[in-house]
Design a protein around this motif. Structure first.
Motif, PDB file in Angstrom:
ATOM      1  N   GLY A  37       0.825  -1.205   0.000  1.00 38.96           N
ATOM      2  CA  GLY A  37       0.000   0.000   0.000  1.00 38.96           C
ATOM      3  C   GLY A  37       0.854   1.249   0.000  1.00 38.96           C
ATOM      4  N   SER A  38       0.251   2.319  -0.417  1.00 41.16           N
ATOM      5  CA  SER A  38       0.981   3.579  -0.488  1.00 41.16           C
ATOM      6  C   SER A  38       1.045   4.218   0.897  1.00 41.16           C
ATOM      7  CB  SER A  38       0.292   4.517  -1.471  1.00 41.16           C
ATOM      8  OG  SER A  38      -0.940   4.940  -0.936  1.00 41.16           O
ATOM      9  N   ARG A  41      -2.247   5.858   2.078  1.00 39.22           N
ATOM     10  CA  ARG A  41      -3.260   4.961   2.637  1.00 39.22           C
ATOM     11  C   ARG A  41      -3.001   4.739   4.132  1.00 39.22           C
ATOM     12  NH1 ARG A  41      -3.839  -0.405  -0.450  1.00 39.22           N
ATOM     13  NH2 ARG A  41      -4.715   1.051  -1.941  1.00 39.22           N
ATOM     14  N   TRP A  42      -1.750   4.522   4.490  1.00 37.28           N
ATOM     15  CA  TRP A  42      -1.435   4.277   5.903  1.00 37.28           C
ATOM     16  C   TRP A  42      -1.555   5.548   6.722  1.00 37.28           C
ATOM     17  CZ3 TRP A  42      -2.104  -0.285   7.459  1.00 37.28           C
ATOM     18  CH2 TRP A  42      -1.887  -1.352   6.587  1.00 37.28           C
TER      19      TRP A  42
END
Length: 181
Positions: A37-38, A41-42
């Motif tokens: 994930g990018s 996103r986190w």
């Protein structure tokens, strides 16, 4: 060996163990996994966990502190009436309850809504007895919430806040790793 045929003894374990697969798995475990994930996103997950934690502390924390401070001082309030009490249990784990407390002496006053949640407790079928504190006359509650289930509510609050904080910390770590990789 055919499917469904058992072989006992040393031969069964020797055939079941494939050295090449075990070596590949041990090598994969020693390598560090790259985050999926990018970072955006986190970051969103981390901010959402922080917002949920903030909302939990702001909306529910002061009520629990008030109930602990006033524990043992609650007495039935005959000028109040509890109505529209209901508990909704979700997946046998968490129970959300709410009740409206209305003043009988002042029927024009809007009723106050009293909401709480508990873990691993039903709450259904309990008597809705409105209570008022003897030390703080403005503090009103339901006896079941203020005295009977106070420790369950407290532990539910701590456990929920801990789980949300743990998810937020995990999102922070994965975000940090995604940014630095």
């Amino acid at each position: 060996m055919a499917f469904g045929k058992r072989q006992s003894g040393v031969g069964a374990t020797a055939q079941a163990l494939n050295v090449d697969i075990a070596a590949a798995q041990s090598q994969a475990v020693t390598e560090t996994a790259q985050p999926t994930g990018s970072p955006i996103r986190w970051l969103i997950v981390m901010v959402a966990c922080g917002a949920m934690l903030y909302g939990l502390f702001v909306s529910y924390g002061p009520e629990i502190l008030r109930d602990h401070r006033l524990a043992g001082t609650w007495q039935p309030a005959y000028d109040l009436e509890a109505m529209d009490g209901k508990c909704e249990r979700t997946n046998f784990v968490i129970t959300f309850c709410s009740a409206k407390i209305k003043s009988v002496a002042r029927p024009d006053q809007a009723p106050t809504t009293h909401k709480f949640f508990m873990l691993f407790s039903g709450g259904g079928g309990e008597a809705l007895v409105p209570v008022r504190s003897t030390t703080d006359r403005a503090a009103v509650s339901i006896f079941y919430t203020a005295e009977t289930k106070l420790w369950n509510r407290t532990l539910s609050f701590i456990l929920s806040a801990g789980i949300i904080a743990l998810f937020g910390f995990g999102a922070l770590l994965v975000f940090w790793r995604a940014v630095n990789s």
